[in-house]
Design an enzyme around this catalytic site. Structure first.
Site, short mmCIF file in Angstrom:
data_model
loop_
_atom_site.label_atom_id
_atom_site.label_comp_id
_atom_site.label_asym_id
_atom_site.label_seq_id
_atom_site.Cartn_x
_atom_site.Cartn_y
_atom_site.Cartn_z
N ASP A 1 0.88 -1.20 -0.05
CA ASP A 1 0.03 0.07 0.04
C ASP A 1 0.92 1.12 -0.14
O ASP A 1 2.27 1.22 0.05
CB ASP A 1 -0.92 0.05 1.18
CG ASP A 1 -2.43 0.47 0.76
OD1 ASP A 1 -2.27 1.88 0.47
OD2 ASP A 1 -3.26 -0.25 0.91
N HIS B 1 -3.12 3.26 -4.57
CA HIS B 1 -2.21 2.71 -3.46
C HIS B 1 -0.58 2.52 -3.51
O HIS B 1 -0.14 1.73 -3.01
CB HIS B 1 -3.00 1.74 -2.90
CG HIS B 1 -4.18 1.89 -2.36
ND1 HIS B 1 -4.43 2.40 -1.13
CD2 HIS B 1 -5.27 1.99 -3.00
CE1 HIS B 1 -5.60 2.59 -0.87
NE2 HIS B 1 -6.29 2.23 -1.88
N GLU C 1 -10.00 2.57 -5.03
CA GLU C 1 -9.68 3.93 -4.52
C GLU C 1 -8.55 4.24 -5.30
O GLU C 1 -7.55 4.85 -4.82
CB GLU C 1 -9.35 3.95 -3.19
CG GLU C 1 -10.47 3.57 -2.35
CD GLU C 1 -10.18 3.42 -0.76
OE1 GLU C 1 -11.01 3.98 0.10
OE2 GLU C 1 -9.23 3.25 -0.47
N ASP D 1 -11.52 -2.75 12.22
CA ASP D 1 -10.66 -1.52 12.39
C ASP D 1 -11.59 -0.64 13.16
O ASP D 1 -11.13 0.13 13.88
CB ASP D 1 -9.88 -1.08 11.35
CG ASP D 1 -10.69 -0.91 10.25
OD1 ASP D 1 -11.50 -1.79 9.73
OD2 ASP D 1 -10.59 0.30 9.60
#
Length: 530
Positions: free
Chosen positions: A159, A231, A295, A389
């Site tokens: 990432d 990413h 994304e 998370d």
């Protein structure tokens, strides 16, 4: 028991099982049972206290377990079935039997169990890119997954904030991209603040081979993820020539998304196929490889005359079609190597996927249903209730989390393949997986706190969802105590588990889910959603 068997009936006669007792049957099944029951030190013999036999009429993960005065009898459809039968036997024993060095003998209650899972994919995702977890923690997690009959470990290996794999072909990846000088410690919406503590680490190819072998012996499939084309800050910190702008980059030290993006040109395809070859060479047989696709900020592609011209040369109308082409080309390369590609749902929404690509609809069940209706296999991964998370309570007593609130009860209420879906859509659901992103998970103790006991609830719905989960969990926590798991207590965190305080109400789940679900209807919606 967690997860609960399909059929579990008490029998009148119990059996006294002694450490070091004999286990008999086919060698492959004996190996599976001995691996599942390390503390019992069962020894192969011609006739054992534990008697195994192969039953071809059962599915590969199915088993029958009978305990009576004559001993323990297991019929299994294969190695996996024998392993899961042994895990059920393990849960029939007193909690202290899970402790190493316990020795002695234990009374096993009389029981007949007939069991097989509802879903073939029962997964946990661990982000080792934001915070690195060394090999020993990954292998410990595999052990805990095995106890709960979870069978897919999705490792997020790359990432913006770090690259976690040795690469002999591209050594700057592990030399440069595997570490950053500091990490962000401010909460969402607060002024930037950093800890100024270097962070990093990576797995050697030998580490990955060991993790994969250890997992395979425990019926866990490792699913590696190299998240592209976005990413990409860490990759481009090492090899900026692979970027859309070819500008220098740093490994990102803040959370969130960077506009850094790989170029879709042939050198990038060559780079990634080489990485796949290295990964697969280390991991061995790997049914699935995750390639991300989420994304992605495509602005740099749109601004590049070279990239636009390349897309036009392929007959593509724009950068969204180019992204779809890029991911399909990677999926083709994986197929040539015997692996299926897995993507996040943005890649499905953009279109153009190979038909055998597996879709993970993190932005909700709506887009998951559309992917299933389009003929793609789906693994349910929705933010709510499967992003672990997120905090477990809207309280400052919780350790700092990204959002709130996802409880054990939320997980147990989730159906990965809802009854209102058409049968052919439900048939496309391979299973369910929880995600643990680690921006706010800096160490193994916090990892335990975030995963357990919510992962116990995940295991239950993935296997088949039995009654009275709360009552079974209360008993099951004694097993986690014996194994040293620092789970979140039902009454809230212990004082030493509070860490940096959570800020309730900053990111609200209902607003998040409404916004990201709406975005899944826009084929050009590849930009960051949260």
């Amino acid at each position: 028991m967690i997860p609960y068997p399909r059929l579990c009936r008490s029998l009148p006669s119990s059996y006294e099982l002694t450490a070091g007792a004999a286990v008999s049957g086919p060698a492959d099944l004996i190996g599976a049972v001995r691996t599942a029951l390390p503390g019992l030190d069962l020894l192969p013999g011609d006739h054992g206290a534990v008697d195994l036999r192969l039953d071809p009429s059962l599915g590969a993960e199915a088993y029958r377990l009978t305990v009576g005065s004559r001993g323990v009898e297991i019929a299994a459809g294969g190695r996996a079935g024998a392993f899961y039968a042994a895990q059920s036997l393990r849960q029939l024993l007193p909690h202290d039997s899970l402790r190493y060095g316990a020795g002695g003998s234990w009374t096993v209650p009389g029981v007949r169990i007939e069991d097989e899972p509802r879903f073939p994919w029962r997964g946990l995702h661990l982000d080792v890119a934001r915070h690195f977890f060394p090999k020993r923690e990954v292998m410990r997690l595999v052990d805990l997954m095995a106890l709960h009959k979870l069978n897919h470990l999705h490792l997020h290996l790359a990432d913006d904030q770090g690259w976690r794999v040795e690469s002999p072909a591209y050594p700057l990846l592990h030399e440069v991209s595997s570490h950053r000088p500091r990490s962000a410690v401010h909460h969402y919406g607060e002024p930037e603040a950093y800890d100024d503590i270097p962070h990093g680490g990576y797995y050697t190819l030998a580490d990955l081979a060991e993790i994969a072998a250890y997992a395979r012996a425990r019926q866990v499939t490792v699913v590696p993820e190299i998240d592209v084309p976005g990413h990409a800050s860490a990759i481009l910190a090492a090899y900026p020539s692979l970027g859309a702008t070819r500008e220098p980059h740093d490994v990102l030290d803040r959370w969130g998304i960077s506009p850094a993006i790989l170029s879709p040109l042939p050198p990038t395809i060559e780079f990634l196929t080489t990485i796949f070859d290295e990964l697969l060479g280390a991991l061995g047989e790997t049914p699935y490889v995750h390639i991300g696709g989420d994304e992605v900020v495509l602005d740099q592609w749109a601004a590049s005359a070279e990239i636009r011209a390349y897309g036009e040369s392929l007959g593509l109308a724009g950068v969204n079609e180019l992204q779809a082409w890029f991911l399909r080309r990677l999926a083709d390369a994986l197929a040539e190597r015997g692996s299926r590609a897995v993507v996040w749902d943005e890649a499905f929404v953009s279109g153009g996927l190979r038909q055998d690509t597996v879709v993970m609809p993190w932005r909700g069940q709506g887009v998951g249903r559309r992917a299933a209706a389009a003929g793609h296999d789906v693994v349910a991964t929705s933010v709510f209730p499967l992003y672990f998370d997120y905090a477990e309570a809207a309280s400052a007593d919780e350790p700092r989390a990204i959002g709130e609130t996802i409880t054990v009860a939320d997980v147990t209420a989730f159906d990965p393949a809802p009854a209102e879906w058409a049968q052919e859509e439900r048939d496309r659901v391979l299973g369910v997986q929880a995600q643990l992103w680690t921006e706010r998970v800096p160490d193994p103790r916090t990892l335990d706190y975030r995963l357990w006991p919510r992962a116990c609830a995940l295991a239950d719905i993935a296997w088949g969802a039995g009654d009275d989960f709360a009552g079974r969990l209360e008993t099951h926590l004694g097993r986690l105590d014996a194994l040293g798991v620092e789970y979140r207590p039902a009454a809230g965190p212990h004082p030493w588990q509070r860490r940096r305080p959570h800020r309730p109400g900053v990111i609200k789940l209902d607003e998040v889910m409404e916004r990201i679900e709406a975005m899944t209807h826009d084929p050009e919606s590849t930009r960051p959603s949260i």
